[in-house]
Design an enzyme around this catalytic site. Structure first.
Site, PDB file in Angstrom:
ATOM      1  N   ASP A   1       0.835  -1.201   0.000  1.00  0.00           N
ATOM      2  CA  ASP A   1       0.000   0.000   0.000  1.00  0.00           C
ATOM      3  C   ASP A   1       0.868   1.249   0.000  1.00  0.00           C
ATOM      4  O   ASP A   1       1.472   1.601   1.015  1.00  0.00           O
ATOM      5  CB  ASP A   1      -0.915   0.006   1.224  1.00  0.00           C
ATOM      6  CG  ASP A   1      -1.835   1.210   1.236  1.00  0.00           C
ATOM      7  OD1 ASP A   1      -2.878   1.158   0.564  1.00  0.00           O
ATOM      8  OD2 ASP A   1      -1.503   2.217   1.903  1.00  0.00           O
TER       9      ASP A   1
ATOM     10  N   TYR B   1       3.376   9.764  -0.473  1.00  0.00           N
ATOM     11  CA  TYR B   1       4.402   9.119   0.343  1.00  0.00           C
ATOM     12  C   TYR B   1       5.802   9.307  -0.251  1.00  0.00           C
ATOM     13  O   TYR B   1       6.799   9.135   0.450  1.00  0.00           O
ATOM     14  CB  TYR B   1       4.137   7.619   0.487  1.00  0.00           C
ATOM     15  CG  TYR B   1       2.847   7.236   1.152  1.00  0.00           C
ATOM     16  CD1 TYR B   1       2.039   8.180   1.782  1.00  0.00           C
ATOM     17  CD2 TYR B   1       2.434   5.914   1.153  1.00  0.00           C
ATOM     18  CE1 TYR B   1       0.839   7.814   2.378  1.00  0.00           C
ATOM     19  CE2 TYR B   1       1.229   5.534   1.751  1.00  0.00           C
ATOM     20  CZ  TYR B   1       0.439   6.486   2.355  1.00  0.00           C
ATOM     21  OH  TYR B   1      -0.745   6.116   2.941  1.00  0.00           O
TER      22      TYR B   1
ATOM     23  N   LYS C   1      -2.594   6.217  -4.558  1.00  0.00           N
ATOM     24  CA  LYS C   1      -3.686   7.133  -4.236  1.00  0.00           C
ATOM     25  C   LYS C   1      -3.494   8.490  -4.913  1.00  0.00           C
ATOM     26  O   LYS C   1      -2.363   8.971  -5.038  1.00  0.00           O
ATOM     27  CB  LYS C   1      -3.763   7.337  -2.720  1.00  0.00           C
ATOM     28  CG  LYS C   1      -3.810   6.036  -1.924  1.00  0.00           C
ATOM     29  CD  LYS C   1      -3.724   6.271  -0.432  1.00  0.00           C
ATOM     30  CE  LYS C   1      -3.576   4.957   0.332  1.00  0.00           C
ATOM     31  NZ  LYS C   1      -2.197   4.416   0.262  1.00  0.00           N
TER      32      LYS C   1
ATOM     33  N   HIS D   1      -7.379   9.856  -2.043  1.00  0.00           N
ATOM     34  CA  HIS D   1      -6.739   9.825  -0.724  1.00  0.00           C
ATOM     35  C   HIS D   1      -7.567  10.513   0.362  1.00  0.00           C
ATOM     36  O   HIS D   1      -7.523  10.118   1.535  1.00  0.00           O
ATOM     37  CB  HIS D   1      -5.347  10.465  -0.806  1.00  0.00           C
ATOM     38  CG  HIS D   1      -4.384   9.921   0.185  1.00  0.00           C
ATOM     39  ND1 HIS D   1      -3.026   9.893  -0.026  1.00  0.00           N
ATOM     40  CD2 HIS D   1      -4.549   9.380   1.410  1.00  0.00           C
ATOM     41  CE1 HIS D   1      -2.427   9.353   1.023  1.00  0.00           C
ATOM     42  NE2 HIS D   1      -3.329   9.045   1.906  1.00  0.00           N
TER      43      HIS D   1
END
Length: 281
Positions: A48, A53, A78, A111
């Protein structure tokens, strides 16, 4: 009942999602490739990630380097809140696909619901187009309140296309979100639980320590097991090899119904951001 990291749930999209995911939230890019590869070596088949990120490329590189067939690994990314809206989301999706370089993305989520109705529905439209083009297999949302879920469901039913396959939320005994989870489950949407370990802030709680002692498990393992028995897909994260392994060793015990009940706590204390409560429009 899930019996291993390779156990799966069937999504409404027709695809299978492994019952435990390896999260890479806040995992530095220069670490993400190594720890993701370690997780895959230990049996995880679900990674994930997210554009925000900053480690899509690295975690996906580990997937390619694992030697495992692409079809055996489930990869998520996302669309970030900073790129909501049809045109922005199209750009975000293409950038995530290019960064991953995995032929396709198994699951793409919105997200968070920020940006307003037009931006949310425009983002969904971009996701549906990418799914129709074979770039994404399943679609979902993260951090949507029930009002946002209702809004999206109405859009889909009125011809917007696609289907909500997954809803991802911070969920653990101190942030159970039963109302959202029930909305999702009633529509056969798989519920994913991020921060299932409460970012290690609750490991000394007496109720958790007592259960860990009773089952000869760690508090982290008890929390992951709780999530599995609720029917959720937990997404534990770690950059420590021993804990990556520990978080996978949760299929050889089962919490009793009484012990599950002991984790019904009268508390709402998320440890991450909380768009479910904070996003009002």
């Amino acid at each position: 009942m899930a019996t291993s990291l390779q156990s799966t749930y069937k999504l409404v999209s027709g695809f299978e999602i492994p019952v435990v995911g390896f999260g890479v939230y806040q995992t530095p890019a220069d670490v993400a490739e190594r720890v993701t590869l370690k997780a895959l070596e230990l049996g995880y088949r679900h990674v994930d990630s997210a554009k925000v990120y900053g480690n899509e490329k690295e975690s996906a590189t580990a997937i390619r380097q694992s030697g495992l067939p692409r079809s055996q690994i489930f990869y998520t990314s996302k669309v970030p809140k900073s790129l909501m809206g049809y045109e922005n989301a199209k750009q975000a999706i293409e950038e995530s696909i290019a960064a991953a370089n995995l032929e396709y993305i198994d699951l793409m989520l919105i997200h968070a619901p920020y940006g307003g109705k037009e931006a949310r529905l425009g983002t969904w439209r971009a996701l549906v187009e990418a799914q129709k083009a074979g770039k994404i297999r399943s679609l979902g949302v993260s951090n949507f309140a029930i009002q946002h879920l209702d809004e999206l469901e109405e859009y889909i039913k009125s011809g917007g296309g696609g289907e909500i396959a997954v809803g991802q939320y911070e969920i653990h005994p101190w942030c159970p979100r039963e109302d959202v989870a029930e909305w999702l489950r009633s529509r056969d949407v798989v519920v994913e639980a991020y921060s299932p370990l409460v970012q290690a802030t609750r490991m000394e709680e007496p109720v958790l320590k007592n259960l860990a002692g009773k089952y000869s498990k760690t508090p982290a393992q008890v929390l992951i097991r709780w999530s599995l028995q609720k029917g959720y897909v937990p997404l534990p994260k770690s950059v420590t090899d021993s804990r990556i392994l520990e978080n996978a060793q949760v299929f050889d015990f089962e919490l009793s119904s009484e012990d599950m009940d002991s984790l019904k706590l009268d508390e709402y204390a998320p440890v991450c951001w909380d768009p479910v409560r904070d996003c009002k429009v």
